[in-house]
Motif scaffolding. Structure first.
Motif, mmCIF file in Angstrom:
data_model
loop_
_atom_site.group_PDB
_atom_site.id
_atom_site.type_symbol
_atom_site.label_atom_id
_atom_site.label_comp_id
_atom_site.label_asym_id
_atom_site.label_seq_id
_atom_site.Cartn_x
_atom_site.Cartn_y
_atom_site.Cartn_z
ATOM 1 N N ALA A 92 12.852 7.428 -10.300
ATOM 2 C CA ALA A 92 12.134 6.886 -9.018
ATOM 3 C C ALA A 92 10.965 5.976 -9.464
ATOM 4 N N GLN A 93 10.095 6.498 -10.444
ATOM 5 C CA GLN A 93 9.013 5.566 -10.712
ATOM 6 C C GLN A 93 9.467 4.381 -11.116
ATOM 7 N N LEU A 94 10.612 4.165 -11.910
ATOM 8 C CA LEU A 94 10.760 2.942 -12.655
ATOM 9 C C LEU A 94 11.115 1.850 -11.328
ATOM 10 N N ALA A 95 12.082 2.544 -10.287
ATOM 11 C CA ALA A 95 12.287 1.538 -9.358
ATOM 12 C C ALA A 95 11.289 1.295 -8.263
ATOM 13 N N LEU A 96 10.299 2.170 -8.340
ATOM 14 C CA LEU A 96 9.065 1.740 -7.383
ATOM 15 C C LEU A 96 8.174 0.810 -8.128
ATOM 16 N N GLU A 97 8.115 0.815 -9.296
ATOM 17 C CA GLU A 97 7.282 -0.292 -10.248
ATOM 18 C C GLU A 97 7.752 -1.680 -10.041
ATOM 19 N N VAL A 98 9.426 -1.646 -10.203
ATOM 20 C CA VAL A 98 10.041 -2.882 -9.940
ATOM 21 C C VAL A 98 9.889 -3.616 -8.581
ATOM 22 N N ARG A 99 10.048 -2.537 -7.558
ATOM 23 C CA ARG A 99 9.548 -3.214 -6.135
ATOM 24 C C ARG A 99 8.181 -3.623 -5.756
ATOM 25 N N GLY B 88 -8.729 12.983 -1.744
ATOM 26 C CA GLY B 88 -8.899 12.791 -0.183
ATOM 27 C C GLY B 88 -7.695 12.451 0.454
ATOM 28 N N ASN B 89 -6.412 12.650 -0.149
ATOM 29 C CA ASN B 89 -5.200 12.432 0.544
ATOM 30 C C ASN B 89 -4.542 13.665 1.525
ATOM 31 N N VAL B 90 -4.108 13.286 2.761
ATOM 32 C CA VAL B 90 -4.042 14.661 3.747
ATOM 33 C C VAL B 90 -2.638 14.432 3.860
ATOM 34 N N PRO B 91 -1.682 15.288 4.007
ATOM 35 C CA PRO B 91 -0.281 15.423 4.013
ATOM 36 C C PRO B 91 0.103 15.560 5.704
ATOM 37 N N LEU B 92 -0.966 15.567 6.567
ATOM 38 C CA LEU B 92 -0.463 15.332 7.939
ATOM 39 C C LEU B 92 -1.268 13.928 8.522
ATOM 40 N N THR B 93 -0.441 13.452 9.399
ATOM 41 C CA THR B 93 -1.069 12.053 9.821
ATOM 42 C C THR B 93 -2.305 12.420 10.678
ATOM 43 N N THR B 94 -2.959 11.372 11.007
ATOM 44 C CA THR B 94 -4.472 11.378 11.745
ATOM 45 C C THR B 94 -3.969 11.695 13.057
ATOM 46 N N GLU B 95 -2.795 11.313 13.691
ATOM 47 C CA GLU B 95 -2.595 11.721 14.915
ATOM 48 C C GLU B 95 -2.294 13.139 14.937
ATOM 49 N N GLU B 96 -1.732 13.707 14.173
ATOM 50 C CA GLU B 96 -1.383 15.178 14.184
ATOM 51 C C GLU B 96 -2.667 15.976 14.067
ATOM 52 N N LEU B 97 -3.574 15.791 13.117
ATOM 53 C CA LEU B 97 -4.848 16.172 12.860
ATOM 54 C C LEU B 97 -5.742 16.064 14.214
ATOM 55 N N GLU B 98 -5.669 14.965 14.868
ATOM 56 C CA GLU B 98 -6.472 15.242 16.026
ATOM 57 C C GLU B 98 -5.936 15.847 17.268
ATOM 58 N N ARG B 99 -4.583 15.815 17.366
ATOM 59 C CA ARG B 99 -4.140 16.779 18.396
ATOM 60 C C ARG B 99 -4.313 18.181 18.136
ATOM 61 N N VAL B 100 -3.881 18.678 16.884
ATOM 62 C CA VAL B 100 -4.337 20.059 16.495
ATOM 63 C C VAL B 100 -5.804 20.306 16.683
ATOM 64 N N ALA C 126 0.685 -1.172 -0.022
ATOM 65 C CA ALA C 126 0.035 -0.022 -0.042
ATOM 66 C C ALA C 126 0.920 1.050 -0.009
ATOM 67 N N GLU C 127 1.847 1.086 0.572
ATOM 68 C CA GLU C 127 2.853 2.306 0.983
ATOM 69 C C GLU C 127 3.608 2.468 -0.499
ATOM 70 N N VAL C 128 4.064 1.472 -0.967
ATOM 71 C CA VAL C 128 4.787 1.584 -2.310
ATOM 72 C C VAL C 128 3.722 2.268 -3.378
ATOM 73 N N SER C 129 2.569 1.943 -3.439
ATOM 74 C CA SER C 129 1.465 2.109 -4.437
ATOM 75 C C SER C 129 1.018 3.715 -3.977
ATOM 76 N N ARG C 130 1.041 4.029 -2.999
ATOM 77 C CA ARG C 130 0.808 5.515 -2.816
ATOM 78 C C ARG C 130 2.004 6.401 -3.190
ATOM 79 N N GLU C 131 3.234 5.967 -2.965
ATOM 80 C CA GLU C 131 4.246 6.656 -3.269
ATOM 81 C C GLU C 131 4.490 6.723 -4.927
ATOM 82 N N LEU C 132 3.957 5.391 -5.431
ATOM 83 C CA LEU C 132 4.267 5.499 -6.896
ATOM 84 C C LEU C 132 3.485 6.290 -7.485
#
Length: 477
Positions: free
Chosen positions: A41-48, A369-381, A14-20
């Protein structure tokens, strides 16, 4: 089955797919200095990713996970469709009442039956949604997955709502539904509340999306005069001669064009105008307004005109230039006065401030719907913002008292005198972080906010609130 991200291979895939996906977007940006780097970087991620998915053991785990994921997503999408359909039926029922109000009449029997039918259908959709969850959501992991997918769908909707100017929380929907019939009859509306609570945004939303017209907006601050609001004579040159021409102000333009007018911070407007406003608030579409500034010539008020006024709370020493509105003026709004509370008002100190968190996330979410802050950061702020809002508004209940000095509690004064992490401030802070490309941390942005607070005791209280949520732990104020 374990949650999707709890299984190592699934979490990695899932993480590789998001980064790709992110890398592909950068690689497609023609002319970007990072495009060439992204292509490599795209080629490397696709191989991975291929190595992960082609492993026989991984393939079986991924196949089972994808099947479960499909069930979760179908359940969430069907549930969301039922929610949207339910809202649509409720809106149809409200529209019938609004149309009758616009015509100045009560519902006829056929309309009452239609409204009853629409509301009954909406209720059945709610029951269908409950049945869907009982049928499909058989495990705790699936329940969590459905709730997460529904949250993502709600986040995308919230993002679009913010782009239209207003997050439609339960409070906002309730005020809109109740006030709209009166507004369509041309009755005035008063929105009261603390700073940054979206009073003006609500007035603008009502004007544009409910009444269907761009409003005239008049700010109460400054040296605005009655003639500037209503109109005045100006000297102009015509055919070589100087003539006096009457130029309508925003209030008269709204009357003659059948548009709403927003009187923002009405209790900061000059006393001479407020005295005249008492009479103006009694006028309705079809009435004639005699313009004193134009020799008493009458202006016929067109359908669509309505006055939407906002006012800050009358807290001593908090808002400069604010006068107490007379009882006569307040009474002119009748039952069309609404107090706009901060998000999550009434929520317990220990509960998650969902509305503040949704607002912060929606302000920085991308179209997917992607958010650049973590769920934990959002909840705290979000929790820090919620606490500051309640303390600023004077909440001295359990959990909030630790942020209110004994002196202020005895005097019944709010725990914050002038400053608050209001909804619009919360949005500005998270947008600064999200738009910095990783150069500004959330903690740093909050530190800058506190440093900009002029009131010394407020700085101390805000620092205490932020530290209670894990921020500013290495900073002294």
């Amino acid at each position: 089955m374990l949650p999707f991200d709890a299984i190592p291979v699934l979490s990695e895939a899932a993480e590789v797919s998001r980064e790709l996906a992110r890398t592909r977007r950068v690689a497609r940006a023609t002319g970007s200095p990072s495009a060439a780097l992204a292509a490599d970087a795209q080629l490397a991620l696709e191989v991975r990713l291929s190595a992960l998915t082609e492993d026989p053991e991984n393939a079986e785990v991924i196949a089972r996970a994808l099947t479960e994921r499909a069930i979760v997503l179908r359940t969430a999408v069907e549930s969301w469709r039922l929610t949207r359909a339910q809202r649509s039926l409720e809106a149809e029922a409200a529209a019938v009442a609004t149309e009758a109000a616009r015509a100045g009449r009560s519902l006829i029997q056929a309309e009452e039956l239609l409204v009853g039918t629409l509301r009954a259908r909406a209720e059945r959709l709610g029951e269908a949604q409950t049945a869907l969850h009982e049928e499909r959501v058989l495990t705790e992991a699936r329940r969590d997955g459905v709730l997460a997918a529904l949250s993502s769908l709600r986040l995308r909707e919230a993002r679009e709502q913010l782009r239209n100017g207003l997050l439609l929380t339960g409070q906002m929907r309730e005020i809109i539904a109740e006030s709209l019939p009166a507004l369509t009859r041309g009755e005035p509306l008063l929105l009261l509340g603390e700073t940054g609570g979206a009073k003006t945004a609500l007035a603008e939303y009502l004007s544009r999306y409910m009444l269907g017209n761009e409003p005239e907006l008049v700010s109460g601050y400054g040296d605005i005069s009655s003639s500037q609001l209503i109109g005045s004579h100006e000297l102009r040159s015509e055919h070589g001669a100087t003539v006096s021409v009457f130029v309508p102000g925003p209030l008269l333009r709204a009357m003659s064009e059948g548009r709403p007018v927003i009187l923002d911070e009405v209790n900061a407007m000059p006393a001479e105008f407020l005295k005249r406003l008492n009479r103006i608030l009694q006028l309705r579409p079809g009435d004639t307004f005699a313009v004193q500034e134009n020799s008493g010539i009458g202006v016929t008020i067109e359908q669509g005109f309505a006055i939407l006024a906002t006012a800050n709370e009358q807290t001593p020493h908090r808002y400069r230039g604010i006068d107490r509105m007379s009882a006569e003026l307040v009474n002119r709004f009748g039952a069309n006065s609404y107090r706009v509370h901060y998000p999550d008002a009434g929520t317990d100190y220990t509960d998650v401030p969902r509305e503040n968190a949704l607002l912060a996330a929606a302000a920085i979410a991308d179209p997917s719907g992607n958010v650049p802050l973590t769920t934990e950061e959002l909840e705290r702020v979000a929790r820090a913002a919620f606490i500051s809002q309640q303390v600023f508004a004077g909440s001295h209940g359990e959990g909030f008292t630790q942020f209110v000095s004994t002196e202020r509690e005895i005097d019944g004064r709010p725990g914050l005198e002038e400053s608050v992490l209001a909804p619009r401030t919360l949005v500005a802070i998270v947008q600064k972080v999200a738009g910095s490309g990783g150069q500004v941390s959330l903690d740093h942005a909050l530190e800058r906010f506190v440093e900009g607070v002029m009131h010394a005791e407020d700085r101390q209280v805000l620092t205490l609130i932020l530290r209670s949520q894990g921020f500013l732990t290495s900073t002294r104020h």
